[in-house]
Design an enzyme around this catalytic site. Structure first.
Site, short mmCIF file in Angstrom:
data_model
loop_
_atom_site.label_atom_id
_atom_site.label_comp_id
_atom_site.label_asym_id
_atom_site.label_seq_id
_atom_site.Cartn_x
_atom_site.Cartn_y
_atom_site.Cartn_z
N GLY A 10 0.83 -1.20 0.00
CA GLY A 10 0.00 0.00 0.00
C GLY A 10 0.86 1.25 0.00
O GLY A 10 1.76 1.40 0.84
N GLY A 12 -0.35 4.50 0.20
CA GLY A 12 -1.05 5.69 0.70
C GLY A 12 -0.32 6.28 1.89
O GLY A 12 0.86 5.99 2.14
N GLY A 13 -1.03 7.09 2.66
CA GLY A 13 -0.40 7.80 3.77
C GLY A 13 0.22 6.89 4.80
O GLY A 13 1.35 7.13 5.27
N ALA A 14 -0.49 5.82 5.20
CA ALA A 14 0.04 4.90 6.22
C ALA A 14 1.27 4.17 5.70
O ALA A 14 2.29 4.05 6.41
CB ALA A 14 -1.03 3.91 6.66
N GLY A 15 1.21 3.67 4.48
CA GLY A 15 2.33 2.93 3.91
C GLY A 15 3.56 3.80 3.72
O GLY A 15 4.69 3.39 4.03
N PHE A 118 -14.92 20.58 13.28
CA PHE A 118 -15.36 19.35 12.63
C PHE A 118 -16.36 18.66 13.54
O PHE A 118 -16.41 18.91 14.74
CB PHE A 118 -14.15 18.44 12.33
N ASP A 213 -8.15 -5.25 0.04
CA ASP A 213 -7.21 -6.30 -0.35
C ASP A 213 -6.39 -6.81 0.83
O ASP A 213 -6.23 -8.02 1.01
CB ASP A 213 -6.27 -5.78 -1.45
N GLN A 232 -18.85 3.28 8.26
CA GLN A 232 -19.37 4.64 8.40
C GLN A 232 -19.94 5.17 7.09
O GLN A 232 -19.28 5.11 6.05
CB GLN A 232 -18.26 5.58 8.86
N HIS A 234 -20.79 8.47 5.35
CA HIS A 234 -20.56 9.91 5.45
C HIS A 234 -21.87 10.62 5.11
O HIS A 234 -22.56 10.23 4.17
CB HIS A 234 -19.46 10.34 4.49
N LEU A 244 -17.41 12.26 -2.25
CA LEU A 244 -17.43 12.92 -0.95
C LEU A 244 -17.49 14.44 -1.06
O LEU A 244 -16.77 15.05 -1.85
CB LEU A 244 -16.17 12.52 -0.17
N THR A 246 -16.67 17.18 1.61
CA THR A 246 -16.00 17.22 2.90
C THR A 246 -16.84 17.81 4.02
O THR A 246 -17.64 18.73 3.81
CB THR A 246 -14.67 18.00 2.82
N GLU A 247 -16.63 17.25 5.21
CA GLU A 247 -17.23 17.80 6.42
C GLU A 247 -16.77 19.24 6.66
O GLU A 247 -17.42 20.01 7.34
CB GLU A 247 -16.82 16.92 7.61
N ARG A 278 -20.70 11.91 12.67
CA ARG A 278 -21.14 11.48 11.34
C ARG A 278 -22.28 10.48 11.38
O ARG A 278 -23.18 10.53 10.54
CB ARG A 278 -19.94 10.90 10.58
N HIS A 346 -18.40 5.28 3.38
CA HIS A 346 -17.20 6.11 3.31
C HIS A 346 -15.98 5.51 4.00
O HIS A 346 -14.88 5.57 3.49
CB HIS A 346 -17.52 7.48 3.92
N GLU A 370 -6.45 2.60 7.78
CA GLU A 370 -7.81 2.08 7.67
C GLU A 370 -7.82 0.56 7.48
O GLU A 370 -8.80 -0.11 7.82
CB GLU A 370 -8.52 2.76 6.51
N ARG A 381 -16.12 6.85 13.64
CA ARG A 381 -14.94 7.71 13.58
C ARG A 381 -15.33 9.17 13.50
O ARG A 381 -16.27 9.53 12.79
CB ARG A 381 -14.10 7.35 12.34
#
Length: 567
Positions: A10, A12-15, A118, A213, A232, A234, A244, A246-247, A278, A346, A370, A381
């Site tokens: 992955g 993304g941000g975490a990876g 938020f 995955d 969740q 949204h 989406l 955004t909130e 949410r 979402h 996630e 969340r």
């Protein structure tokens, strides 16, 4: 291929944060990041609103303790409180670290990082970059990884863990460019593949690739999943596409208005109004629609998100992407007209069960973001805690794997395993007397989940959902891939993603059917109240002989005792 110290699945941000932190912890490690898309196209880029941190720039009296309480309360008291303390305690440091790397945060007049209100938060603590926060963070992290020499294997589709007994040996993945199955022997593997809400298909805000995955691979390898029933919705997805909104649009002062011209949130959250949590806002919108106070159209029923009173300057400067999306996908300019919206699947609160350091029950296997469930979000969340989650626990998982990689021997994946996986993939392309088409199965999965495992749930609908998923899994055995080529075989990728979604959908529906209470995003109309005596616990799901088996795990409590959640 030579064994890697760490393989991260992955981009993304975490990876990316995991990769960056692992290289920082031990620069001598060999680290590979596998991603089925180029990292700067990962779904983190779709995160618009921001990341929460108690910096006290907008509200001087904000504290980490307030952030902790808001998160626990928002989770409907299902979050593990020790994990929440880590999340919120690390938040200011993470935001400032990103600032030092060059993330272009929006600024207040005194040049401090801007923060906006938020949903469910007692203070305005959401740090943002206009309405493109995830995109800017992702670019920053990708630049840092390239600078530090992280190896990227882009356009690789992860297939399975290679496991010998209880020992993980590495990963098998398909090179999408060539169609070849390749082995990635590794001492450690970190899953950071994002969520699974795309199983709801056209009732989802997620990108097409958010198909769970990592969770599915771990599940099939015997690693338990946790709290999968908590999905969740949204409150504000675009009417036609589910994309989406955004909130942050409500954080800037947007109104939710029904067909009677009424700001109806006064009926459901008198104090917080549009900035309730949410789950509450999504249920309120759905209730308005079901009770006949929504707008009707050929694309479905909806309500209005009205930003017109905010003025053109604010919308252009702070919500430019929302304006562009509204004009392109709905044909409305929010400077002049309200945006038609409806709730959309979402975010996945559930995922691979991990401890506070990202470890799973299988030695050498970790998960973050996630994809994992640590659990900091519990049953619901809060907006602004998702980006924070991937940053905090991506960093922690990377650090942990870097420190522990030396404990594990290099994995060796036998050639026979690669051949078996290759034959399995080719079997999808072999003609048979009766076959099923991927597109039909995918559409039916999305429809049954939206109808039977959606915002409002009850026993007979959930039972129907479980039966439908079981039938779809049986039909999937006859699915056929018509594209027999090797290069960029997207038809094969889609079929493999569908398999992942079907396996996870079964665990979502089973967990929802078993949990006879209403808590957070899980609303049972036949069990409308929260039942702490029986259900204040995590749901654990394992796969045994192809069947989902449910268990339980206690919730870690701390300073905050159970109490009624009101807004």
């Amino acid at each position: 291929m030579k064994p890697f110290d760490i393989v991260i699945v992955g981009g993304g941000g975490a990876g990316l944060y995991a990769a960056m932190e692992a290289m920082k912890t031990n620069p001598s490690l060999t680290i590979a990041v596998l991603s089925k898309v180029y990292p700067n196209r990962s779904h983190t880029s779709a995160a618009q609103g921001g990341a929460n941190a108690a910096l006290g720039n907008k509200a001087k009296d904000d504290t980490v303790e307030m952030h902790i309480f808001d998160t626990i309360k928002g989770s409907d008291y299902l979050a593990d409180q020790d994990a929440v303390e880590v999340l919120c305690g690390e938040a200011p440091r993470i935001i400032r670290e990103l600032d030092n790397m060059g993330t272009p945060w929006s600024r207040m007049d005194d040049n401090t990082i801007a923060q906006r209100p938020f949903g469910g938060a007692g203070r305005p603590r959401c740090c943002y970059c206009a309405d493109k926060t995830g995109h800017t963070i992702l670019q920053t992290l990708y630049e840092q990884c390239l600078k530090k020499g992280v190896m990227f294997f882009n356009e690789y589709f992860a297939l399975s863990l290679s496991v010998n007994g209880s020992r993980m040996r590495g990963l098998l993945a398909m090179n999408i460019k060539t169609g070849r199955v390749e082995a990635f022997p590794a001492k450690t593997v970190i899953f950071a593949t994002g969520g699974y809400a795309k199983m709801y298909w056209n009732r989802s805000s997620n990108a097409a690739g958010n198909t769970g995955d990592g969770q599915a691979i771990a599940f099939r390898a015997g690693i338990p999943l946790k709290d999968m029933e908590f999905v969740q919705f949204h409150p504000t997805g675009l009417r036609k596409s589910g994309l989406l909104v955004t909130e942050g649009a409500r954080g800037e002062g947007g109104y939710l208005v029904n067909a009677d011209g009424e700001r109806f949130m006064a009926r459901y959250a008198k104090e917080k109004m549009e900035l309730g949590p949410r789950d509450l806002v999504a249920r309120s919108i759905e209730t308005e629609i079901l009770e006949g106070r929504g707008f009707d159209s050929p694309a479905g029923k909806y309500i209005h998100l009205d930003l017109t009173h905010l003025g053109a300057d604010l919308i252009r400067s702070r919500l430019p992407q929302i304006r562009e999306m509204s004009m392109q996908f709905e044909g409305v300019d929010p400077i002049h007209e309200p945006i038609p919206v409806r709730p959309t699947a979402h975010y996945s609160m559930g995922g691979i069960d991990t401890d506070n350091f990202g470890r799973t029950v299988m030695g050498g296997v970790y998960a973050a973001g996630e994809c994992g469930c640590v659990s900091v979000h519990g049953a619901n969340r809060l907006g602004g805690n998702s980006l924070l989650d991937i940053l905090v626990f991506g960093r922690i998982a990377g650090n942990t794997a870097a420190q522990e990689a030396g404990k594990f021997a290099p994995g060796i994946i036998p050639e026979s395993e690669i051949r078996e996986k290759t034959e399995e993939l080719r079997s999808y392309m072999k003609p048979s007397g009766h076959y099923e088409r991927y597109g039909a199965l995918r559409e039916e999965l999305g429809q049954t989940l939206a109808m039977n495992v959606g915002i409002f749930r009850e026993a007979s609908l959930l039972k129907k959902g479980i039966e439908d998923v079981s039938e779809l899994k049986e039909r999937y055995r006859h699915v056929r891939v018509f594209d027999t080529s090797d290069v960029y075989n997207t038809n094969l990728i889609q079929v493999l993603e569908l398999k992942n979604m079907l396996d996870l959908a079964e665990s979502v529906a089973a967990g929802a059917y078993a949990r006879e209470e209403s808590r957070g995003s899980h609303t049972r109309v036949d069990f409308p109240v929260r039942n702490d005596d029986k259900w204040h616990r995590h749901t654990m799901a394992t796969l045994e002989n192809g069947k989902v088996v449910l268990g339980e795990k206690p919730v870690t409590m701390g300073r905050y005792e159970l109490q009624e959640r009101t807004y």
